[in-house]
Design a protein around this motif. Structure first.
Motif, PDB file in Angstrom:
ATOM      1  N   LYS A  66     -35.614  58.905 -44.477  1.00 56.14           N
ATOM      2  CA  LYS A  66     -36.889  57.911 -44.768  1.00 56.14           C
ATOM      3  C   LYS A  66     -36.639  56.508 -44.394  1.00 56.14           C
ATOM      4  O   LYS A  66     -37.629  55.977 -44.165  1.00 56.14           O
ATOM      5  CB  LYS A  66     -36.998  58.038 -46.311  1.00 56.14           C
ATOM      6  CG  LYS A  66     -37.456  59.482 -46.683  1.00 56.14           C
ATOM      7  CD  LYS A  66     -38.170  59.386 -48.036  1.00 56.14           C
ATOM      8  CE  LYS A  66     -38.838  60.742 -48.393  1.00 56.14           C
ATOM      9  NZ  LYS A  66     -38.065  61.591 -49.232  1.00 56.14           N
ATOM     10  N   GLU A  67     -35.463  56.266 -44.181  1.00 53.93           N
ATOM     11  CA  GLU A  67     -35.387  54.644 -44.027  1.00 53.93           C
ATOM     12  C   GLU A  67     -35.496  54.580 -42.281  1.00 53.93           C
ATOM     13  O   GLU A  67     -35.740  53.344 -41.827  1.00 53.93           O
ATOM     14  CB  GLU A  67     -33.727  54.338 -44.015  1.00 53.93           C
ATOM     15  CG  GLU A  67     -33.567  54.298 -45.544  1.00 53.93           C
ATOM     16  CD  GLU A  67     -33.243  55.380 -46.301  1.00 53.93           C
ATOM     17  OE1 GLU A  67     -32.775  56.286 -45.665  1.00 53.93           O
ATOM     18  OE2 GLU A  67     -33.976  55.708 -47.371  1.00 53.93           O
ATOM     19  N   THR A  68     -35.349  55.508 -41.526  1.00 57.26           N
ATOM     20  CA  THR A  68     -35.454  55.265 -40.027  1.00 57.26           C
ATOM     21  C   THR A  68     -36.822  55.796 -39.504  1.00 57.26           C
ATOM     22  O   THR A  68     -37.469  56.676 -40.349  1.00 57.26           O
ATOM     23  CB  THR A  68     -34.354  55.967 -39.246  1.00 57.26           C
ATOM     24  OG1 THR A  68     -34.367  57.339 -39.631  1.00 57.26           O
ATOM     25  CG2 THR A  68     -33.152  55.386 -39.309  1.00 57.26           C
ATOM     26  N   GLU A  69     -37.548  54.944 -38.613  1.00 61.26           N
ATOM     27  CA  GLU A  69     -38.796  55.262 -38.148  1.00 61.26           C
ATOM     28  C   GLU A  69     -38.719  56.633 -37.396  1.00 61.26           C
ATOM     29  O   GLU A  69     -37.796  57.107 -36.951  1.00 61.26           O
ATOM     30  CB  GLU A  69     -39.194  54.204 -37.041  1.00 61.26           C
ATOM     31  CG  GLU A  69     -39.403  52.737 -37.937  1.00 61.26           C
ATOM     32  CD  GLU A  69     -40.491  52.718 -38.888  1.00 61.26           C
ATOM     33  OE1 GLU A  69     -41.376  53.322 -38.394  1.00 61.26           O
ATOM     34  OE2 GLU A  69     -40.437  52.140 -39.932  1.00 61.26           O
ATOM     35  N   PRO A  70     -39.761  57.419 -37.489  1.00 63.99           N
ATOM     36  CA  PRO A  70     -40.007  58.761 -36.663  1.00 63.99           C
ATOM     37  C   PRO A  70     -39.960  58.223 -35.197  1.00 63.99           C
ATOM     38  O   PRO A  70     -40.146  57.198 -34.753  1.00 63.99           O
ATOM     39  CB  PRO A  70     -41.379  59.176 -37.061  1.00 63.99           C
ATOM     40  CG  PRO A  70     -41.635  58.535 -38.373  1.00 63.99           C
ATOM     41  CD  PRO A  70     -41.011  57.125 -38.345  1.00 63.99           C
ATOM     42  N   LEU A  71     -39.455  59.144 -34.337  1.00 60.97           N
ATOM     43  CA  LEU A  71     -39.571  59.179 -33.020  1.00 60.97           C
ATOM     44  C   LEU A  71     -40.746  59.997 -32.510  1.00 60.97           C
ATOM     45  O   LEU A  71     -40.517  61.336 -32.726  1.00 60.97           O
ATOM     46  CB  LEU A  71     -38.012  59.525 -32.487  1.00 60.97           C
ATOM     47  CG  LEU A  71     -36.930  58.375 -32.900  1.00 60.97           C
ATOM     48  CD1 LEU A  71     -35.563  59.153 -32.427  1.00 60.97           C
ATOM     49  CD2 LEU A  71     -37.135  57.293 -32.335  1.00 60.97           C
ATOM     50  N   LEU A  72     -41.404  59.649 -31.568  1.00 59.82           N
ATOM     51  CA  LEU A  72     -42.295  60.557 -30.996  1.00 59.82           C
ATOM     52  C   LEU A  72     -42.250  60.459 -29.468  1.00 59.82           C
ATOM     53  O   LEU A  72     -42.412  59.415 -28.933  1.00 59.82           O
ATOM     54  CB  LEU A  72     -43.782  60.109 -31.375  1.00 59.82           C
ATOM     55  CG  LEU A  72     -44.793  60.725 -30.846  1.00 59.82           C
ATOM     56  CD1 LEU A  72     -45.062  62.117 -31.465  1.00 59.82           C
ATOM     57  CD2 LEU A  72     -46.177  60.141 -30.965  1.00 59.82           C
ATOM     58  N   PHE A  73     -42.031  61.602 -28.945  1.00 64.36           N
ATOM     59  CA  PHE A  73     -42.105  61.718 -27.462  1.00 64.36           C
ATOM     60  C   PHE A  73     -42.968  62.409 -26.947  1.00 64.36           C
ATOM     61  O   PHE A  73     -43.242  63.655 -27.459  1.00 64.36           O
ATOM     62  CB  PHE A  73     -40.437  62.063 -27.025  1.00 64.36           C
ATOM     63  CG  PHE A  73     -39.614  61.368 -27.504  1.00 64.36           C
ATOM     64  CD1 PHE A  73     -39.292  59.885 -27.200  1.00 64.36           C
ATOM     65  CD2 PHE A  73     -38.619  61.636 -28.377  1.00 64.36           C
ATOM     66  CE1 PHE A  73     -38.058  59.056 -27.517  1.00 64.36           C
ATOM     67  CE2 PHE A  73     -37.741  60.926 -29.068  1.00 64.36           C
ATOM     68  CZ  PHE A  73     -37.180  59.523 -28.590  1.00 64.36           C
ATOM     69  N   ASN A  74     -43.334  62.499 -25.711  1.00 67.92           N
ATOM     70  CA  ASN A  74     -44.235  63.318 -24.700  1.00 67.92           C
ATOM     71  C   ASN A  74     -43.317  63.782 -23.823  1.00 67.92           C
ATOM     72  O   ASN A  74     -42.913  62.888 -23.063  1.00 67.92           O
ATOM     73  CB  ASN A  74     -45.295  62.536 -24.205  1.00 67.92           C
ATOM     74  CG  ASN A  74     -46.347  63.600 -23.764  1.00 67.92           C
ATOM     75  OD1 ASN A  74     -45.908  64.628 -22.972  1.00 67.92           O
ATOM     76  ND2 ASN A  74     -47.759  63.244 -23.712  1.00 67.92           N
ATOM     77  N   ALA A 119     -44.272  56.436 -31.095  1.00 67.92           N
ATOM     78  CA  ALA A 119     -44.696  56.517 -32.585  1.00 67.92           C
ATOM     79  C   ALA A 119     -45.815  55.387 -32.890  1.00 67.92           C
ATOM     80  O   ALA A 119     -46.744  55.812 -33.490  1.00 67.92           O
ATOM     81  CB  ALA A 119     -43.659  56.637 -33.400  1.00 67.92           C
ATOM     82  N   SER A 120     -45.431  54.273 -32.594  1.00 64.14           N
ATOM     83  CA  SER A 120     -46.499  53.026 -32.931  1.00 64.14           C
ATOM     84  C   SER A 120     -47.819  53.273 -32.377  1.00 64.14           C
ATOM     85  O   SER A 120     -48.813  52.717 -32.575  1.00 64.14           O
ATOM     86  CB  SER A 120     -45.700  51.632 -32.513  1.00 64.14           C
ATOM     87  OG  SER A 120     -45.461  51.839 -31.221  1.00 64.14           O
ATOM     88  N   GLU A 121     -47.830  53.817 -31.149  1.00 64.23           N
ATOM     89  CA  GLU A 121     -49.108  53.948 -30.671  1.00 64.23           C
ATOM     90  C   GLU A 121     -49.938  55.284 -31.016  1.00 64.23           C
ATOM     91  O   GLU A 121     -50.998  55.089 -30.720  1.00 64.23           O
ATOM     92  CB  GLU A 121     -48.837  54.188 -29.057  1.00 64.23           C
ATOM     93  CG  GLU A 121     -48.221  53.176 -28.280  1.00 64.23           C
ATOM     94  CD  GLU A 121     -47.803  53.297 -26.928  1.00 64.23           C
ATOM     95  OE1 GLU A 121     -48.616  54.281 -26.154  1.00 64.23           O
ATOM     96  OE2 GLU A 121     -46.815  52.896 -26.377  1.00 64.23           O
ATOM     97  N   HIS A 122     -49.180  56.076 -31.546  1.00 63.38           N
ATOM     98  CA  HIS A 122     -50.030  57.385 -32.226  1.00 63.38           C
ATOM     99  C   HIS A 122     -49.758  57.391 -33.789  1.00 63.38           C
ATOM    100  O   HIS A 122     -49.330  58.494 -34.115  1.00 63.38           O
ATOM    101  CB  HIS A 122     -49.635  58.340 -31.418  1.00 63.38           C
ATOM    102  CG  HIS A 122     -49.806  58.606 -29.976  1.00 63.38           C
ATOM    103  ND1 HIS A 122     -51.171  58.519 -29.288  1.00 63.38           N
ATOM    104  CD2 HIS A 122     -49.068  58.217 -29.067  1.00 63.38           C
ATOM    105  CE1 HIS A 122     -51.124  58.400 -28.080  1.00 63.38           C
ATOM    106  NE2 HIS A 122     -49.858  58.108 -27.911  1.00 63.38           N
ATOM    107  N   PRO A 123     -50.241  56.358 -34.543  1.00 64.54           N
ATOM    108  CA  PRO A 123     -49.934  56.726 -35.974  1.00 64.54           C
ATOM    109  C   PRO A 123     -50.647  57.965 -36.717  1.00 64.54           C
ATOM    110  O   PRO A 123     -49.958  58.447 -37.485  1.00 64.54           O
ATOM    111  CB  PRO A 123     -50.490  55.437 -36.452  1.00 64.54           C
ATOM    112  CG  PRO A 123     -51.292  54.748 -35.519  1.00 64.54           C
ATOM    113  CD  PRO A 123     -50.720  55.018 -34.244  1.00 64.54           C
ATOM    114  N   ASP A 124     -51.726  58.004 -36.198  1.00 67.44           N
ATOM    115  CA  ASP A 124     -52.487  59.235 -36.841  1.00 67.44           C
ATOM    116  C   ASP A 124     -51.634  60.712 -36.511  1.00 67.44           C
ATOM    117  O   ASP A 124     -51.512  61.591 -37.289  1.00 67.44           O
ATOM    118  CB  ASP A 124     -53.926  59.589 -36.309  1.00 67.44           C
ATOM    119  CG  ASP A 124     -54.951  58.355 -37.077  1.00 67.44           C
ATOM    120  OD1 ASP A 124     -54.288  57.820 -37.963  1.00 67.44           O
ATOM    121  OD2 ASP A 124     -55.838  58.064 -36.662  1.00 67.44           O
ATOM    122  N   MET A 125     -51.414  60.849 -35.150  1.00 65.52           N
ATOM    123  CA  MET A 125     -50.439  61.882 -34.963  1.00 65.52           C
ATOM    124  C   MET A 125     -49.240  62.146 -35.589  1.00 65.52           C
ATOM    125  O   MET A 125     -48.810  63.281 -36.151  1.00 65.52           O
ATOM    126  CB  MET A 125     -50.180  61.944 -33.343  1.00 65.52           C
ATOM    127  CG  MET A 125     -49.647  63.172 -32.790  1.00 65.52           C
ATOM    128  SD  MET A 125     -49.098  63.153 -31.015  1.00 65.52           S
ATOM    129  CE  MET A 125     -50.750  62.703 -30.259  1.00 65.52           C
TER     130      MET A 125
END
Ligand SMILES: [Ca+2]
Length: 442
Positions: A395-403, A415-421
């Motif tokens: 919960k303390e660390t930001e999620p990581l989103l990769f394509n 992650a910051s570019e696709h908050p809804d996803m």
């Protein structure tokens, strides 16, 4: 006249259906699953290694399918093994972490769980397993109590390749559910017993599971000395005693001896004329560790949820049924092998599996349906949706989103570019975690 014709027609159909059933029965394919331990995505020559030479696995890939997006269910040993055996997410069967020799000697894969060995036995197969179990130490959890007619190997995470003593100083080389040590280098013994099993069962449908020890530590070659004896305690780290060059050379030998063993198994199939009627799968159980081995440029290593932890080399071989020289980009998990082999065997479907059959994909080239896939380990979870992958650490660390399509090395966190996803994927992860935990409680 018409009636007579009908009788003839019925008789023709009955005869043909009967003949075809008999033919199918005789044609039941043998199944062999070979698994490497801790071998990285870049450790075979056909996956780009320039240090290690693996002609036999390269040949298997060129004569069949080489997978590029195949993943171990877990980023460490026991979870992947629980998943391959049950066709389910390992979290559902209570093996979400390593069953260690020190702290988990009472823990194991419950015998109430149905393994692929038990399922295929119901379809008339004889079953054998030679190598690493790692889902339970007590004899009640032994492979012979989980559907394997024959078993020789070790039940811990690793043994000394020569003395066959585990990390905690226990003798760990079994024949069935009895300790029966024998002389020899683990990798060679596993190959010898596998070949012996094939020769003895060549006239009946068989399933053979060959989970190799190589190239997991301790790092020992054929001519290395035994390092552990009964009562041995995990003392000085072996790596400290070896230069990096020595370690790399031993690792190379360990992979190459395993490859040689794969070659002997394949040669045996050809000599016995079983090659056209045998489906062989090969895969690794997780990525290479931080110490040694190559994950082919992927980020992370064993125990992480980055690609280096779980994207592994894998291939499928079944001459004349699976076409040669295929590169397969479908996203696949280890747990898919259970329903796949049952589909090839023509057996009744086992209920409530998380894995899906790959048969139509492997044989006919049909694409798999889009599905969400999850990895969970040590409080972290990853979700794969097509090319997108979300890693949730805590919960303390930001999620990581990769394509992964544009960024296979997982360098650019979107992650910051696709908050809804991210929001949707986080919700899916939370629901999945609840779902698989509920199964264990039940
Ligand atoms: Ca492993």
């Amino acid at each position: 006249m018409l009636k007579k014709f009908n009788i003839l027609l019925v008789s023709f159909f009955v005869t043909n259906v009967f003949t075809s059933c008999v033919a199918q029965k005789q044609d039941k394919p043998n199944i062999i699953i070979i698994m490497a331990d801790d071998m990285g995505y870049g450790d075979l020559s056909c996956y780009g290694s320039t240090l290690i030479s693996t002609p036999n696995l390269d040949k298997m890939a060129s004569e069949g399918i080489k997978f590029t997006d195949f993943h171990s269910n877990g980023p460490v040993c026991s979870p992947t093994r629980a998943a391959i055996l049950t066709g389910k997410y390992q979290q559902r069967v209570g093996i979400d972490g390593v069953v260690t020799a020190k702290h988990h000697r009472d823990k194991g894969l419950e015998t109430s769980e149905k393994t692929f060995a038990e399922a295929i036995k119901e379809a008339g197969y004889v079953t054998g397993m030679f190598g690493k179990w790692h889902v339970g130490y007590k004899t009640e959890f032994n492979p012979i109590n989980q559907g394997f007619d024959e078993y020789i190997g070790y039940v811990s995470g690793n043994v000394d390749y020569h003395s066959h003593i585990d990390q905690e100083g226990y003798e760990d080389w079994w024949n069935g559910d009895e300790i029966k040590n024998e002389k020899g280098y683990s990798t060679d013994l596993i190959t010898e017993h596998s070949v012996d099993f094939i020769k003895r069962h060549k006239d009946e449908p068989f399933l053979l599971y060959i989970p190799h020890e190589a190239p997991h530590g301790p790092f020992q070659g054929r001519l290395s000395k035994a390092e552990r004896e009964i009562g041995w305690k995990n003392g000085a780290k072996q790596k400290d005693k070896m230069s990096e060059e020595e370690l790399n050379n031993i690792y190379k030998e360990m992979v190459e001896v395993m490859d040689e063993g794969v070659g002997v198994v394949m040669k045996t199939l050809k000599e016995l004329k079983l090659d056209k009627n045998t489906l062989v799968f090969f895969c690794s159980d997780n990525g290479a560790s931080r110490k040694v081995g190559s994950n082919g440029g992927l980020r992370g290593f064993k125990s992480t949820l980055f690609e280096g932890g779980h994207r592994v080399s894998a291939m499928a071989w079944y001459p004349e049924t699976i076409l040669p020289n295929q590169v397969n980009n479908e996203t696949i998990l280890t747990m898919d092998l259970f329903p796949t082999i049952m589909d090839f065997v023509g057996a009744e479907k086992t209920k409530n599996l998380d894995g899906v059959s790959l048969k139509n994909n492997l044989v006919k080239g049909y694409h798999l349906s889009q599905r969400d896939l999850y990895w969970g380990y040590a409080g972290r979870t990853a979700l794969r949706e097509g090319d997108w992958k979300l890693i949730l650490r805590n919960k303390e660390t930001e999620p990581l989103l990769f394509n992964l399509k544009d960024d296979i090395q997982e360098k650019n966190n979107l992650a910051s570019e696709h908050p809804d996803m991210v929001k949707t994927m986080v919700a899916k992860i939370e629901a999945w975690n609840k779902d698989v935990k509920k199964s264990v409680a039940n």
